[in-house]
Design a protein around this motif. Structure first.
Motif, PDB file in Angstrom:
ATOM      1  N   ASP A 179       0.893  -1.168   0.000  1.00 48.91           N
ATOM      2  CA  ASP A 179       0.000   0.000   0.000  1.00 48.91           C
ATOM      3  C   ASP A 179       0.923   1.207   0.000  1.00 48.91           C
ATOM      4  O   ASP A 179       1.605   1.470   0.989  1.00 48.91           O
ATOM      5  CB  ASP A 179      -0.867  -0.103   1.267  1.00 48.91           C
TER       6      ASP A 179
ATOM      7  N   SER B 253      -0.484   6.711  -2.469  1.00 48.87           N
ATOM      8  CA  SER B 253      -1.713   7.114  -1.769  1.00 48.87           C
ATOM      9  C   SER B 253      -1.870   8.603  -1.482  1.00 48.87           C
ATOM     10  O   SER B 253      -2.050   8.998  -0.330  1.00 48.87           O
ATOM     11  CB  SER B 253      -1.830   6.312  -0.454  1.00 48.87           C
TER      12      SER B 253
ATOM     13  N   ASN C 266      -3.919  12.351  -1.892  1.00 47.54           N
ATOM     14  CA  ASN C 266      -5.316  12.697  -1.659  1.00 47.54           C
ATOM     15  C   ASN C 266      -5.861  13.543  -2.792  1.00 47.54           C
ATOM     16  O   ASN C 266      -5.208  14.481  -3.241  1.00 47.54           O
ATOM     17  CB  ASN C 266      -5.431  13.442  -0.331  1.00 47.54           C
TER      18      ASN C 266
ATOM     19  N   HIS D 209       4.470  11.934  -0.334  1.00 48.80           N
ATOM     20  CA  HIS D 209       3.882  10.934  -1.239  1.00 48.80           C
ATOM     21  C   HIS D 209       4.925  10.450  -2.244  1.00 48.80           C
ATOM     22  O   HIS D 209       4.932   9.296  -2.638  1.00 48.80           O
ATOM     23  CB  HIS D 209       2.683  11.525  -1.978  1.00 48.80           C
TER      24      HIS D 209
ATOM     25  N   HIS E 207      -3.926   3.646  -2.157  1.00 48.09           N
ATOM     26  CA  HIS E 207      -5.049   3.912  -1.239  1.00 48.09           C
ATOM     27  C   HIS E 207      -5.321   5.431  -1.254  1.00 48.09           C
ATOM     28  O   HIS E 207      -5.056   6.144  -0.288  1.00 48.09           O
ATOM     29  CB  HIS E 207      -4.639   3.432   0.163  1.00 48.09           C
TER      30      HIS E 207
ATOM     31  N   TYR F 159     -10.769   7.897   8.900  1.00 46.51           N
ATOM     32  CA  TYR F 159      -9.587   7.255   8.305  1.00 46.51           C
ATOM     33  C   TYR F 159      -9.357   5.853   8.897  1.00 46.51           C
ATOM     34  O   TYR F 159      -9.060   4.895   8.175  1.00 46.51           O
ATOM     35  CB  TYR F 159      -8.400   8.187   8.592  1.00 46.51           C
TER      36      TYR F 159
ATOM     37  N   ASP G 247      -9.421   2.103   7.219  1.00 45.29           N
ATOM     38  CA  ASP G 247      -8.287   1.181   7.255  1.00 45.29           C
ATOM     39  C   ASP G 247      -8.665  -0.172   7.865  1.00 45.29           C
ATOM     40  O   ASP G 247      -8.104  -1.204   7.471  1.00 45.29           O
ATOM     41  CB  ASP G 247      -7.090   1.820   7.982  1.00 45.29           C
TER      42      ASP G 247
ATOM     43  N   THR H 130       3.986   4.855   4.723  1.00 47.18           N
ATOM     44  CA  THR H 130       3.645   6.262   4.982  1.00 47.18           C
ATOM     45  C   THR H 130       4.735   6.847   5.866  1.00 47.18           C
ATOM     46  O   THR H 130       5.562   6.125   6.423  1.00 47.18           O
ATOM     47  CB  THR H 130       2.317   6.446   5.734  1.00 47.18           C
TER      48      THR H 130
ATOM     49  N   GLN I 184       2.463   8.575  10.954  1.00 45.50           N
ATOM     50  CA  GLN I 184       1.259   7.748  11.020  1.00 45.50           C
ATOM     51  C   GLN I 184       1.487   6.438  11.781  1.00 45.50           C
ATOM     52  O   GLN I 184       0.625   5.549  11.763  1.00 45.50           O
ATOM     53  CB  GLN I 184       0.736   7.458   9.604  1.00 45.50           C
TER      54      GLN I 184
ATOM     55  N   PHE J 132      -1.389   3.350  12.569  1.00 48.84           N
ATOM     56  CA  PHE J 132      -1.340   1.948  12.154  1.00 48.84           C
ATOM     57  C   PHE J 132      -1.259   1.001  13.351  1.00 48.84           C
ATOM     58  O   PHE J 132      -1.923  -0.035  13.372  1.00 48.84           O
ATOM     59  CB  PHE J 132      -0.206   1.712  11.151  1.00 48.84           C
TER      60      PHE J 132
HETATM   61  N1  ARG Z   1      -3.807   9.254   1.975  1.00 48.55           N
HETATM   62  C1  ARG Z   1      -2.960   9.101   3.118  1.00 48.55           C
HETATM   63  C2  ARG Z   1      -2.087  10.340   3.291  1.00 48.55           C
HETATM   64  O1  ARG Z   1      -1.894  11.095   2.367  1.00 48.55           O
HETATM   65  C3  ARG Z   1      -2.064   7.888   3.044  1.00 48.55           C
HETATM   66  C4  ARG Z   1      -2.788   6.561   3.005  1.00 48.55           C
HETATM   67  C5  ARG Z   1      -1.899   5.426   3.430  1.00 48.55           C
HETATM   68  N2  ARG Z   1      -2.555   4.130   3.373  1.00 48.55           N
HETATM   69  C6  ARG Z   1      -3.474   3.707   4.255  1.00 48.55           C
HETATM   70  N3  ARG Z   1      -3.989   2.513   4.064  1.00 48.55           N
HETATM   71  N4  ARG Z   1      -3.855   4.425   5.272  1.00 48.55           N
HETATM   72  O2  ARG Z   1      -1.568  10.552   4.355  1.00 48.55           O
END
Ligand code: ARG
Length: 585
Positions: free
Chosen positions: A122, A125, A127, A136, A162, A317, A321, A341, A345, A349
């Motif tokens: 993953d 990802s 936005n 990113h 994602h 969020y 997940d 990531t 984060q 997780f």
């Molecule tokens: N979109 C999220 C961001 O920009 C990252 C997503 C990462 N993947 C996940 N499964 N949460 O921070």
């Protein structure tokens, strides 16, 4: 081709069983490469660790092990040193034989894994409607390298993007666009993505400041979630616009991804909450549904909740997940899931994984890992910005890398009075520029922050892409100069190792499989970079010391084969990092 360390491991283990019985079949021989060539190539330190359980002196244990150790095919007679280290020095004939096996194999001696796994990576990802930022970019480059390594090993890899394509941001954006640019909601490409991002920022300002705006935006979200045709169309337009912009970056980086954004899991969110309720973990706190976490406390020392449904009924969020995790296990049948990531984060997780585990959704057979990375900083150590202080747009960042590499190349071409075509200048500067950005990122230990410096990443010397590409080009130069077709070299020819630099290069080449194996487990691609860097250095040392084209046969063929093997190893290694090679530069 069996890796040397694996072969030695098996032999020492057999000796342990022969000497001390089957209880020791699983004892770790504690084999490590020696730090000083004086002690050979490997050292087994197991005798020290067995002193206690066996109640004997380590040297005596080492002596007993040696009585049963059969490594005659691989090593010179082993020696005991110091308190009980067993020193192993590889035989020249063995090295030559391993090099031949590697040389004759298209995969350079690395067989596909015996039990391929279904692995989900993953990564990337970004936005929708927001800027795809350097974080990113890092996720994209590191994720791609990891995916490539696992794919090369023969795993079945699903590369998932994602994308953040759902949530309150759309309510706000649609409300704002209705006011200022309604055509953007009905006509494709009515606005440019750069403008979309600017609109997003303005919409957010309005949302934060204006109560009525906030209320209308909330109603927009409800409309979108209930499937209202007009909202749906507007949402799709916005997504497509961002998607195309992201794709430009992926194309330039040569990265492929399967998009499965947050919206995909939307229909599954209610069940996440319902099923959590059934496990008894769900608690209602201030109107929100949440799970109280173990090992996470707030500032008052009370257990921290993970909210899965807000008091207004909305999901977040974490809920997404949790749904994604279940889907990836139950529907995708994955054995291993990796999330790339930034380190910020990590808690998210850890919390999601904990809830999934406690809910019984995570079988022991599945491994899930957050693969964190640090921040990208400007040369001033602060957040990376443009000269005028704005957030960097990735497209511009890549353009600048290419422009600078083009200027370097043009200067070199002129200084060397070479005549080169426009096509050559274009291809080389594109490859070098993009590769430099990738390599600079991948060569850092991903957990640390790294300082983005065009000058450093484009330098021809040091642990950089240009240096690595140049080592490859140097080998191709030999083939051009000597009119050698490497593919026509006698593949059965014996490798002859004589000089110290030749031994050093040969031994380093033979470590490729260990490095790839290591990176596939601990997911630190910088180890592969380091390996390739050292390979280039060792090659250059060999090339400085050992005549190749001038050597007499059969040494000449052996050395040419060593050159070719180095080039092929560089090419493979770089390809696993997403970096193509050049024949000339
Ligand atoms: N979109 C999220 C961001 O920009 C990252 C997503 C990462 N993947 C996940 N499964 N949460 O921070």
């Amino acid at each position: 081709m069996k890796s040397t360390i694996a072969a030695l491991q098996t032999a020492v283990q057999a000796a342990l069983v022969a000497a001390f019985g089957s209880d020791f079949a699983a004892t770790d021989p504690m084999l490590v490469p020696t730090t000083n060539p004086k002690f050979g190539d490997f050292q087994a330190n197991v005798a020290m660790s067995l002193a206690k359980p066996l109640g004997k002196a380590p040297r005596a244990i080492a002596t007993e092990i040696l009585q049963h150790l059969d490594v005659a095919d691989l090593c010179e007679p082993p020696e005991i040193a110091g308190p009980g280290f067993i020193n192993l020095k590889l035989k020249t004939a063995y090295l030559a034989q391993q090099l031949t096996a590697m040389y004759q194999d298209e995969r350079l001696g690395i067989a596909p894994v015996k039990d391929p796994q279904r692995v989900i990576v993953d990564f990337s990802s970004p936005n929708i409607a927001k800027e795809m930022h350097v974080g990113h970019l890092r996720s994209t480059m590191i994720g791609d390298a990891i995916a490539r390594i696992l794919e090369f090993q023969g795993h079945d890899v699903l590369r998932l993007n994602h994308v953040g394509d759902w949530g309150t941001q759309f309510g706000m954006l649609i409300t704002y666009l209705k006011e200022v640019a309604p055509e953007a909601l009905t006509t494709p490409d009515a606005i440019d993505l750069g403008d979309l991002v600017a609109f997003y920022k303005k919409a957010k300002e309005r949302f934060d400041a204006d109560e009525t705006f906030r209320e209308i935006a909330r109603q927009e979200v409800v409309k979108l979630q209930s499937g209202d045709a007009e909202s749906r169309q507007a949402w799709e337009l916005l997504c497509n616009q961002s998607r195309r912009e992201f794709q430009l970056i992926y194309d330039r980086l040569n990265v492929t991804l399967t998009e499965r954004g947050e919206s995909f899991y939307n229909p599954l969110l209610a069940d996440v909450v319902k099923d959590l309720e059934a496990t008894g973990l769900l608690v209602e706190d201030d109107g929100a549904k949440c799970v109280f976490l173990e090992g996470f406390t707030n500032k008052d020392g009370n257990p921290q909740p993970l909210i899965v449904q807000k008091s207004d009924g909305g999901y977040n969020y974490a809920t997404t997940d949790l749904a994604a995790l279940r889907y990836r296990i139950q529907q995708d049948h994955s054995d291993r899931i990796l999330y790339l990531t930034d380190a910020g984060q990590a808690n998210h997780f850890a919390q999601v994984f904990q809830v999934a585990r406690r809910a019984g959704w995570l079988p022991d057979s599945v491994t899930i890992t957050h693969v964190p990375f640090g921040l990208v900083q400007g040369e001033d150590g602060k957040k990376l910005k443009t000269r005028s202080g704005e957030t960097i747009r990735l497209r511009e960042l890549l353009d600048e890398a290419v422009e600078r590499s083009r200027a370097d190349l043009a200067a070199r071409v002129q200084a060397e009075e070479r005549q080169e075509t426009e096509a050559f200048l274009h291809e080389v500067s594109q490859t070098v520029g993009i590769s430099a950005v990738k390599y600079a990122d991948l060569s850092q230990n991903r957990t640390s922050n790294y300082i983005f410096s065009f000058d450093k990443m484009l330098a021809l010397n040091g642990n950089t892409a240009p240096y690595m590409l140049y080592a490859y080009v140097r080998v191709q130069g030999i083939s051009r100069k000597g009119k050698i077709d490497f593919d026509q070299l006698d593949a059965d020819s014996q490798f002859m190792l004589q000089e110290e630099t030749e031994f050093a290069l040969a031994k380093h080449l033979l470590q490729l499989d260990e490095i790839i194996d290591e990176v596939s487990q601990d997911l630190f691609p910088n180890k592969l970079c380091q390996y390739l860097f050292e390979l280039s250095q060792k090659y250059n040392q060999f090339y400085d010391r050992c005549p190749v084209l001038q050597a007499a046969e059969p040494l000449r063929t052996s050395r040419l084969a060593l050159c070719d093997l180095t080039a092929r190893t560089l090419k493979l290694g770089l390809s696993l990092l997403g970096i193509p090679v050049l024949e000339r530069m």
